[in-house]
Enzyme design. Structure first.
Site, PDB file in Angstrom:
ATOM      1  N   ASN A 183     -57.802  10.818 -49.071  1.00  0.00           N
ATOM      2  CA  ASN A 183     -59.232  11.077 -49.246  1.00  0.00           C
ATOM      3  C   ASN A 183     -59.895  11.077 -47.871  1.00  0.00           C
ATOM      4  O   ASN A 183     -59.938  10.044 -47.211  1.00  0.00           O
ATOM      5  CB  ASN A 183     -59.822   9.972 -50.142  1.00  0.00           C
ATOM      6  CG  ASN A 183     -61.322  10.110 -50.321  1.00  0.00           C
ATOM      7  OD1 ASN A 183     -61.936  11.048 -49.814  1.00  0.00           O
ATOM      8  ND2 ASN A 183     -61.905   9.174 -51.053  1.00  0.00           N
ATOM      9  N   LYS A 230     -62.932  11.401 -47.113  1.00  0.00           N
ATOM     10  CA  LYS A 230     -64.277  10.814 -47.098  1.00  0.00           C
ATOM     11  C   LYS A 230     -65.194  11.568 -46.134  1.00  0.00           C
ATOM     12  O   LYS A 230     -65.085  12.799 -46.029  1.00  0.00           O
ATOM     13  CB  LYS A 230     -64.192   9.313 -46.782  1.00  0.00           C
ATOM     14  CG  LYS A 230     -63.433   8.525 -47.866  1.00  0.00           C
ATOM     15  CD  LYS A 230     -63.640   7.028 -47.737  1.00  0.00           C
ATOM     16  CE  LYS A 230     -63.008   6.293 -48.924  1.00  0.00           C
ATOM     17  NZ  LYS A 230     -63.275   4.853 -48.889  1.00  0.00           N
ATOM     18  N   HIS A 262     -65.050   8.620 -57.954  1.00  0.00           N
ATOM     19  CA  HIS A 262     -64.707   7.686 -56.880  1.00  0.00           C
ATOM     20  C   HIS A 262     -65.773   6.590 -56.810  1.00  0.00           C
ATOM     21  O   HIS A 262     -66.938   6.817 -57.135  1.00  0.00           O
ATOM     22  CB  HIS A 262     -64.634   8.437 -55.538  1.00  0.00           C
ATOM     23  CG  HIS A 262     -64.080   7.593 -54.445  1.00  0.00           C
ATOM     24  ND1 HIS A 262     -64.854   6.742 -53.686  1.00  0.00           N
ATOM     25  CD2 HIS A 262     -62.806   7.444 -54.003  1.00  0.00           C
ATOM     26  CE1 HIS A 262     -64.087   6.119 -52.813  1.00  0.00           C
ATOM     27  NE2 HIS A 262     -62.841   6.524 -52.977  1.00  0.00           N
ATOM     28  N   GLU A 272     -58.533   1.372 -58.318  1.00  0.00           N
ATOM     29  CA  GLU A 272     -58.897   0.801 -57.017  1.00  0.00           C
ATOM     30  C   GLU A 272     -59.885  -0.341 -57.205  1.00  0.00           C
ATOM     31  O   GLU A 272     -61.081  -0.106 -57.345  1.00  0.00           O
ATOM     32  CB  GLU A 272     -59.607   1.847 -56.147  1.00  0.00           C
ATOM     33  CG  GLU A 272     -58.870   3.120 -55.908  1.00  0.00           C
ATOM     34  CD  GLU A 272     -59.571   3.956 -54.829  1.00  0.00           C
ATOM     35  OE1 GLU A 272     -59.080   3.991 -53.687  1.00  0.00           O
ATOM     36  OE2 GLU A 272     -60.617   4.571 -55.136  1.00  0.00           O
ATOM     37  N   ILE A 302     -61.237  -1.955 -51.404  1.00  0.00           N
ATOM     38  CA  ILE A 302     -61.365  -0.669 -50.716  1.00  0.00           C
ATOM     39  C   ILE A 302     -61.759  -0.873 -49.251  1.00  0.00           C
ATOM     40  O   ILE A 302     -62.714  -1.583 -48.958  1.00  0.00           O
ATOM     41  CB  ILE A 302     -62.397   0.243 -51.419  1.00  0.00           C
ATOM     42  CG1 ILE A 302     -61.874   0.622 -52.813  1.00  0.00           C
ATOM     43  CG2 ILE A 302     -62.671   1.502 -50.596  1.00  0.00           C
ATOM     44  CD1 ILE A 302     -62.798   1.512 -53.607  1.00  0.00           C
ATOM     45  N   GLY A 345     -56.811  -0.367 -49.983  1.00  0.00           N
ATOM     46  CA  GLY A 345     -56.098  -1.233 -49.044  1.00  0.00           C
ATOM     47  C   GLY A 345     -54.697  -0.779 -48.686  1.00  0.00           C
ATOM     48  O   GLY A 345     -54.012  -1.434 -47.908  1.00  0.00           O
ATOM     49  N   ALA A 402     -57.229   6.296 -47.570  1.00  0.00           N
ATOM     50  CA  ALA A 402     -58.292   6.881 -46.755  1.00  0.00           C
ATOM     51  C   ALA A 402     -58.290   6.280 -45.347  1.00  0.00           C
ATOM     52  O   ALA A 402     -57.482   6.682 -44.504  1.00  0.00           O
ATOM     53  CB  ALA A 402     -59.643   6.691 -47.431  1.00  0.00           C
ATOM     54  N   SER A 403     -59.165   5.309 -45.119  1.00  0.00           N
ATOM     55  CA  SER A 403     -59.411   4.838 -43.759  1.00  0.00           C
ATOM     56  C   SER A 403     -58.161   4.319 -43.052  1.00  0.00           C
ATOM     57  O   SER A 403     -58.030   4.472 -41.838  1.00  0.00           O
ATOM     58  CB  SER A 403     -60.501   3.762 -43.754  1.00  0.00           C
ATOM     59  OG  SER A 403     -60.162   2.706 -44.618  1.00  0.00           O
TER      60      SER A 403
END
Lengths: 224, 224, 224, 224
Positions: free
Chosen positions: A11, A13, A95, A143, A148, A183, A204-205
């Site tokens: 993702n 984002k 989401h 999630e 997250i 995570g 994602a991150s």
């Protein structure tokens, strides 16, 4: 549309590191890891980046969200038909950063089937995952919101959530597969998730902000 | 960024007739009318269509909306920086189909200035137009909601709204120009609007759903 | 309706300490301080607490929000006419925790005038305060969001915001008075606010969560 | 809390005919019909009317909506604890005029159980009803949106929706009962609904706007 699992969905984002030119490069990294590993690696970029990525990569592309509208006067919204023409193969829905109401999730999941694209409904616990599975998307991605972006993988911090979701979703709909998010950033996290019955991960991150995203992606799939 | 007026802005909304390939063709029609007439013709397509249109046309492109976010975790939103990289020159804000709160309009108008793109704040009457002008966008576009999509032009049905907006906006901010929208579809409508002091028009379905959009565009500017 | 200034408005928000029986007791404390001091002290409780407080106190009561609807099918919304019948004298609008779009603020400010109740439009900086003043509410209450609930009073941390708002609002609308909020909790904060030209204060947690709210209220007005 | 079925729930919405004094009178009419007939008749008034109705009637009272918040800074929202103290016995959730996202429905259904009040989750078709039943509310109330306020009763226009909902909800959760709404206004409509397996009805304008609401209520239950 059916899609090969295990699947890794990234993702994008709305980070600068995954917008515009950076989004394009990240998609190329996903493609190259997919090619080398044979694992399905999918990108979920912002709407404005979909067309360009579609022109130059072969990986599955997801929208991050589809607005619950039909064609017409909806300035500022993202229409399913427009996103399809831009080249999506699927979409995230609901989401935690873009929650949808129940009736709208139902409507858009049905609409994606008519367009032959796949849907991934994000959820926050076992109960909402089972409720979402009733609506028959290809995937639910569970999630726990508190994890997250935390760097603490759900597959290790709350394994019972993944395991419970897999078990209870199967009871009501054995066609809907379970992904897990929140995570996840290493190969161990992914392995733990799959050992608990997940068919893949949504992340994602952990990757986007990694010093070397491509390396991070290789590590991610190293234990599948 | 400064932009030459009079200006005609075509809001593509989310019609099938202005999505994907159709959006591309509509933008090409705008470009060809602009080239021939010398009038500024701008397109406001959906986010997913911006990049493609940018690659192949030279007209000003606006986003239909920009989400009031900064880079980070905002799945499903449209980030200013990403839209800029896709090629926008400006943006609509606060359209009646995507209203924004006051603080967010202020924040995004300020952010557009830093990016050197222009903003068009849509409003619904004289009072909200003046309030919006306080925030110092390049344009306010006044559209009485009851006339949107009605085929009844604001410049003829409620000329006092256009005239009053032009006069009162000038009192508080003589740099913000006034456009008018709602029901505009012919050259006479546009002429009436400009005679009332408007610097251009914002339109949508009257052109998008016309049998021959290009012809409709030529008619539209025929009396400027 | 006109209301005597200086005014102290206590936003009850949705704390347990200011809900139900506690809301009732807090309103009684406001009334007793108002009676003793002669200062206007107003309560903004949750909708469900308005009727009861109205039955047993004489202080001005504000709604915390009014939904931009007209009578009809709007399940779960708060109708102006219903709140009026419950006993409100005024309303907060556009609080940072319940932002409204520009057209809706305009509509509800106009509707409150027809009902002869007063409106307090909350804003976040000088520009949005001036824009709100264009809509002609009785009050704007400027609250820099970063200071809300911080314990750092805007009147001391950002005096230029209060002073600038007072000056620039007067230029566009000399009937709209300026309140200030965010971080106000002591008599010194209030005095500083009034020295900067504010006509009163809007506060919340500093009083609601005080060990002895009544004492805190007395302290608050001790330097007016 | 358990509640005797069949149940008739009157959603007061935000009509003038069901606000303030009129809300009070309507609740008294419900009470009088309930007393005479022995049928459970419940009122769902606006938040501002709950306390007064509670003081003077004995019928079950529902909130029309509860905001997904916990105590704290949420100006303009309706807190569960505050509504409970005002006297509610239950709540509608996710009404078509106040849709909620899936995670919030789950959160509030769980919270109502801790407070020992009952919940009625409104839904729009069989699939969303089953999904809602997974979250274990006491009731789901299925209302095809196209029939709301239409005067065409769902129990006659789309009997398969009621029947299908009853059957499929039972498969996943045999404790959740099914109500039906949308277009219900006569005794025949109610009888048809119950013959299809519904445990009661949710209605609004058909009664609220009747020339004689009390008579309409007696007619409504005449065939149970």
């Amino acid at each position: 549309m059916s899609i090969k699992t295990p699947i890794v969905i990234l993702n994008f984002k709305t980070y600068l590191e995954s917008s515009g030119e950076n989004a394009f490069n990240l998609a190329k990294a996903l493609e190259s890891v997919a090619t080398e590993s044979g694992i399905t690696m999918a990108a979920a970029p912002q709407s404005a980046d979909i067309y360009r990525i579609r022109q130059e990569t072969d990986i599955p592309i997801l929208a991050q969200h589809i607005d619950p509208i039909t064609p017409g006067g909806h300035t500022g919204s993202n229409l399913l038909e427009c996103l399809c023409e831009s080249g999506i193969d699927g979409t995230l829905l609901n989401h935690s950063e873009k929650r949808m109401n129940l009736a709208d999730i139902d409507e858009i999941v049905k609409a994606t089937k008519e367009k032959n694209i796949f849907s991934v409904v994000c959820t926050n616990n076992i109960e909402t995952s089972v409720a979402a599975a009733i609506l028959d998307p290809q995937f639910v991605a569970v999630e726990p919101p508190e994890l997250i972006g935390s760097g603490i993988p759900v597959s290790q911090a709350e394994p019972e959530v993944v395991e419970g979701t897999v078990a209870r979703v199967k009871e009501v709909n054995n066609k809907t597969k379970v992904l897990c998010g929140a995570g996840i950033s290493t190969g161990d996290d992914v392995k733990a998730a799959m050992d608990l019955g997940a068919s893949g991960v949504l992340l994602a991150s952990g990757i986007i902000l990694a010093d070397n995203p491509k390396e991070a992606l290789f590590d991610l799939i190293s234990k599948i």
